[in-house]
Write an enzyme that holds these catalytic residues in place. Structure first.
Site, PDB file in Angstrom:
ATOM      1  N   SER A   8      85.395  72.064  25.673  1.00 13.41           N
ATOM      2  CA  SER A   8      85.347  72.406  24.290  1.00 13.41           C
ATOM      3  C   SER A   8      85.978  73.531  24.038  1.00 13.41           C
ATOM      4  O   SER A   8      86.080  74.424  24.712  1.00 13.41           O
ATOM      5  CB  SER A   8      83.874  72.488  23.856  1.00 13.41           C
ATOM      6  OG  SER A   8      83.913  72.669  22.422  1.00 13.41           O
ATOM      7  N   LYS A  13      79.338  76.888  20.841  1.00 16.11           N
ATOM      8  CA  LYS A  13      79.043  76.120  22.012  1.00 16.11           C
ATOM      9  C   LYS A  13      79.107  76.933  23.401  1.00 16.11           C
ATOM     10  O   LYS A  13      78.409  77.069  24.386  1.00 16.11           O
ATOM     11  CB  LYS A  13      79.697  74.871  22.332  1.00 16.11           C
ATOM     12  CG  LYS A  13      79.323  73.849  21.196  1.00 16.11           C
ATOM     13  CD  LYS A  13      79.963  72.416  21.643  1.00 16.11           C
ATOM     14  CE  LYS A  13      79.525  71.637  20.416  1.00 16.11           C
ATOM     15  NZ  LYS A  13      80.502  70.141  20.868  1.00 16.11           N
ATOM     16  N   ASP A  71      77.900  65.720  23.989  1.00 18.79           N
ATOM     17  CA  ASP A  71      78.017  64.711  22.975  1.00 18.79           C
ATOM     18  C   ASP A  71      76.828  64.739  22.289  1.00 18.79           C
ATOM     19  O   ASP A  71      75.750  64.737  22.640  1.00 18.79           O
ATOM     20  CB  ASP A  71      78.396  63.494  23.690  1.00 18.79           C
ATOM     21  CG  ASP A  71      79.263  62.565  22.486  1.00 18.79           C
ATOM     22  OD1 ASP A  71      79.847  63.223  21.793  1.00 18.79           O
ATOM     23  OD2 ASP A  71      78.881  61.125  22.408  1.00 18.79           O
ATOM     24  N   GLY A 155      78.214  70.207   9.720  1.00 19.37           N
ATOM     25  CA  GLY A 155      77.845  69.048   9.951  1.00 19.37           C
ATOM     26  C   GLY A 155      76.921  68.476   8.977  1.00 19.37           C
ATOM     27  O   GLY A 155      76.941  68.738   7.802  1.00 19.37           O
ATOM     28  N   LYS A 177      67.795  77.886  13.943  1.00 20.80           N
ATOM     29  CA  LYS A 177      68.387  76.483  14.352  1.00 20.80           C
ATOM     30  C   LYS A 177      68.658  76.590  16.012  1.00 20.80           C
ATOM     31  O   LYS A 177      68.121  75.418  16.528  1.00 20.80           O
ATOM     32  CB  LYS A 177      69.801  76.189  13.569  1.00 20.80           C
ATOM     33  CG  LYS A 177      70.279  75.029  14.117  1.00 20.80           C
ATOM     34  CD  LYS A 177      71.561  74.681  13.518  1.00 20.80           C
ATOM     35  CE  LYS A 177      72.337  73.616  14.082  1.00 20.80           C
ATOM     36  NZ  LYS A 177      73.871  73.340  13.863  1.00 20.80           N
ATOM     37  N   ARG A 183      70.387  70.874  20.565  1.00 21.56           N
ATOM     38  CA  ARG A 183      71.466  71.610  21.660  1.00 21.56           C
ATOM     39  C   ARG A 183      70.560  72.504  22.489  1.00 21.56           C
ATOM     40  O   ARG A 183      70.562  72.686  23.542  1.00 21.56           O
ATOM     41  CB  ARG A 183      72.613  71.963  20.968  1.00 21.56           C
ATOM     42  CG  ARG A 183      73.463  72.807  22.128  1.00 21.56           C
ATOM     43  CD  ARG A 183      74.861  72.956  21.693  1.00 21.56           C
ATOM     44  NE  ARG A 183      75.296  71.906  21.284  1.00 21.56           N
ATOM     45  CZ  ARG A 183      75.744  71.474  20.125  1.00 21.56           C
ATOM     46  NH1 ARG A 183      75.463  72.225  18.810  1.00 21.56           N
ATOM     47  NH2 ARG A 183      76.638  70.435  19.654  1.00 21.56           N
TER      48      ARG A 183
END
Length: 198
Positions: A8, A13, A71, A155, A177, A183
């Site tokens: 990625s 991330k 994913d 998102g 979050k 995640r």
């Protein structure tokens, strides 16, 4: 430290992964920094597991380094689990976050609160040239609210309210979050498996 390639270019991330893998003697870098930015596997699997594995394997085979990929998707009960693996392209191939959220709210217009249950899902796959593999899954249950709320995040964050809170991810902000998200839970699962030496 052993180099690990993240399949990625998403800096957030990579930062999340690096914080965990560093304690295991691993240095996480993006596929671009590793020289494999040209590899862009088609996500044509039927599950999160298939897509994350495909992304990890293609770069691992080209680089001969350990690779980590993920994913993710949003599953809405009223929509029988949609959009799921198609979450990023929910409103069409050329869509954006705003259009995805607009379509979701339109499809749930008038649907009562008890039927707006949803969950975010992330699957992280880590593969090694010597043949090892780790698959870590994380889920965050909640509900879809009736309007956009909050400015933070990305998102579906402005329309997803996780269980135990009265605010959306976009209102709660990154710090909260990253502590309770799908995640975060997948990363915790990954950490536990690395600790177990799998």
């Amino acid at each position: 430290m052993r180099k690990v390639i993240m399949a990625s270019g998403n800096k957030n991330k990579i930062k999340e992964m690096a914080a965990i893998l560093e304690s295991f003697g691993m240095d996480v870098i993006s596929k671009e920094d590793a020289g494999f930015g040209h590899i862009d596997p088609e996500e044509d699997g039927e599950t999160y597991e298939e897509n994350s594995l495909k992304k990890a394997m293609e770069i691992m085979e080209a680089s001969n380094y350990p690779v980590i990929a993920d994913d993710s998707g949003l599953e809405v009960e009223y929509l029988n689990g949609a959009p799921g693996i198609h979450s990023a392209r929910f409103a069409g191939e050329d869509c954006n976050y705003a259009r995805n959220n607009e379509k979701m709210l339109a499809m749930l217009d008038g649907v009562p609160k008890e039927q707006r249950r949803a969950r975010f899902v992330t699957v992280i796959t880590m593969v090694f040239p010597e043949g090892g593999r780790i698959v870590a899954r994380g889920e965050c249950p909640g509900e879809i609210v009736t309007e956009l709320r909050g400015e933070a995040g990305f998102g579906y964050d402005p329309i997803f309210m996780p269980d135990g809170f009265d605010k959306t991810f976009a209102q709660l902000g990154t710090e909260v979050k990253n502590r309770v998200s799908h995640r975060a839970r997948a990363l915790q699962n990954l950490r536990e498996q690395l600790n177990e030496g799998i």
